[in-house]
Design a protein around this motif. Structure first.
Motif, PDB file in Angstrom:
ATOM      1  N   ASP A  75       0.823  -1.209   0.000  1.00 48.85           N
ATOM      2  CA  ASP A  75       0.000   0.000   0.000  1.00 48.85           C
ATOM      3  C   ASP A  75       0.855   1.257   0.000  1.00 48.85           C
ATOM      4  O   ASP A  75       0.572   2.216  -0.732  1.00 48.85           O
ATOM      5  CB  ASP A  75      -0.938   0.011   1.206  1.00 48.85           C
ATOM      6  CG  ASP A  75      -2.023  -1.047   1.114  1.00 48.85           C
ATOM      7  OD1 ASP A  75      -2.345  -1.472  -0.014  1.00 48.85           O
ATOM      8  OD2 ASP A  75      -2.543  -1.444   2.174  1.00 48.85           O
ATOM      9  N   THR A  76       1.887   1.301   0.838  1.00 45.79           N
ATOM     10  CA  THR A  76       2.702   2.517   0.914  1.00 45.79           C
ATOM     11  C   THR A  76       3.704   2.603  -0.228  1.00 45.79           C
ATOM     12  O   THR A  76       3.919   3.675  -0.803  1.00 45.79           O
ATOM     13  CB  THR A  76       3.443   2.598   2.260  1.00 45.79           C
ATOM     14  OG1 THR A  76       4.274   1.444   2.427  1.00 45.79           O
ATOM     15  CG2 THR A  76       2.458   2.683   3.405  1.00 45.79           C
ATOM     16  N   ASP A 123       1.832   3.640  -3.400  1.00 44.85           N
ATOM     17  CA  ASP A 123       0.820   4.674  -3.217  1.00 44.85           C
ATOM     18  C   ASP A 123       0.982   5.766  -4.282  1.00 44.85           C
ATOM     19  O   ASP A 123       1.988   6.473  -4.305  1.00 44.85           O
ATOM     20  CB  ASP A 123       0.966   5.282  -1.817  1.00 44.85           C
ATOM     21  CG  ASP A 123      -0.144   6.262  -1.486  1.00 44.85           C
ATOM     22  OD1 ASP A 123      -0.935   6.615  -2.384  1.00 44.85           O
ATOM     23  OD2 ASP A 123      -0.223   6.680  -0.318  1.00 44.85           O
TER      24      ASP A 123
END
Length: 407
Positions: free
Chosen positions: A276-277, A280
């Motif tokens: 996710d990070t 992103d």
């Protein structure tokens, strides 16, 4: 020195400062970079422990943790020390023996003590692309995870170094196969560069602003001198083989703080990443940290000061920047204990003189660093700027759970 003697010294320090203790500078050597020379340490003292230990590129602040610097690490390396009565006692011992005098008892119980520290971090060349493990992975090697944050104080950045930009995460579409290829061809190819940065994206750094970096997020910090609040941990895994075309990174650092039964398991390594990070598309929107006033600017200006949140949006720690205007005296209250360093100006901080040094010798005491107990913070610290022309500027770092931190 036994525990009873240490407790006597700690109690004496707390009494002298009315709940504020002075801290000696804590210098930390590193072998993976070249000092940037902006920590105000004397140029003759950048390698005080010898070349084998590396140069001083970090000053640790309010630290109860030790660096993972290998077998030559000193017994108290990285630990902040409280000088009192011609002796010293470490902040770690103070927290262990009299922690509820320093921290609010419920917070002490909830978090297990003082579980963060900050540092001033200064390298001439960028840091290799790397990750810090989260709690789950770090616990497999007996450590805590390491989220961290950055703030770039103008007072420590008279120049921006060789590469004032930081790489964060990975480009959309990057595959595990591409990452594994980079890790496997660590020291081969035309220039010996494994090419990991070709799979990432960089952001130009701005003084007076910062970032938050969650665990398991690849990042290659640039060359601004950085104030870095972080979890009290030193775990990492390096993913870049060559920095600035000359600084060679030991391949074994891929597996630093990785469980031994997973060494050379490249699938395991790439699956450490937080998808996710790292992918992103709005990374800056989510993790860039411009300063946020703690309350109305008009109200603060009228009282002779300005205070901003500079680290926020994380449950692990927070930080503020306090500026007291020339000739003013203010009383500042905080809801939690904190460590602080003065980065500009001179004046009074509670019962102590406070000044930001221009040059420090290794082993020399300074008047720029203090720790404020929860009781003293709640009562308020009276701060006087004794200059008629220069601001007095402090950076303040807090444990988890500080009320009022912006989301």
């Amino acid at each position: 020195m036994n525990d009873s003697q240490k407790k006597q010294l700690i109690a004496q320090a707390l009494e002298i400062g009315a709940g504020v203790v002075r801290l000696a500078p804590t210098w930390v050597p590193r072998t993976f970079g070249i000092p940037g020379g902006r920590l105000r340490l004397h140029p003759d003292d950048l390698y005080p422990l010898g070349l084998e230990r590396g140069g001083i590129s970090e000053r640790w602040l309010s630290s109860t943790a030790q660096p993972d610097n290998g077998p030559l690490t000193g017994p108290e390396e990285g630990l902040s020390a409280i000088p009192v009565g011609g002796s010293t006692v470490t902040l770690r011992d103070a927290m262990a023996l009299m922690g509820e005098e320093f921290l609010d008892p419920p917070a002490f119980e909830q978090h297990g003590g003082w579980v963060m520290f900050s540092k001033l971090f200064d390298l001439m060349y960028p840091v290799p692309h790397h990750i810090h493990q989260d709690d789950t992975e770090a616990s497999k090697v007996g450590q805590r995870g390491k989220p961290e944050a950055y703030y770039f104080p103008p007072q420590y950045n008279g120049h921006y170094g060789t590469a004032p930009h930081t790489f964060f995460g990975l480009l959309p579409g990057t595959t595990n196969e591409e990452l594994i290829d980079c890790l496997k061809r660590w020291d081969t190819g035309k220039v010996g560069d494994n090419g990991i940065l070709r799979l990432s994206r960089a952001f130009r750094l701005e003084v007076g602003t910062g970032w938050y970096v969650p665990p398991m997020t690849l990042h290659a910090p640039g060359t601004l001198c950085t104030y870095e609040p972080q979890r009290a941990s030193d775990v990492l895994s390096m993913w870049q083989s060559l920095v600035s075309d000359f600084l060679i990174v030991d391949r074994g650092l891929i597996w630093k703080n990785v469980p031994k039964d997973h060494w050379h398991d490249y699938e395991y390594a790439v699956n450490l990443l937080n998808r996710d990070t790292n992918f992103d598309p709005d990374f800056k929107q989510h993790f860039f940290r411009p300063p946020k006033p703690v309350k109305s600017l008009e109200e603060m200006e009228a009282e002779g000061y300005r205070e901003n949140w500079i680290t926020y949006g994380t449950p692990f720690f927070s930080a503020k920047e306090l500026t007291v205007y020339p000739g003013h005296t203010v009383t500042i209250k905080d809801a939690a204990a904190y460590g602080t360093i003065c980065v500009q100006g001179r004046g009074r901080f509670g019962k102590y003189a406070m000044s930001s040094p221009s040059l420090i010798r290794f082993g020399q005491m300074t008047d720029d660093e203090y720790f404020v107990t929860h009781h003293a913070a709640g009562e308020g610290i009276t701060i006087t700027n004794e200059s008629d022309c220069e601001p007095l500027v402090l950076l303040k770092h807090f444990n988890p759970g500080n009320p009022g931190v912006p989301a």
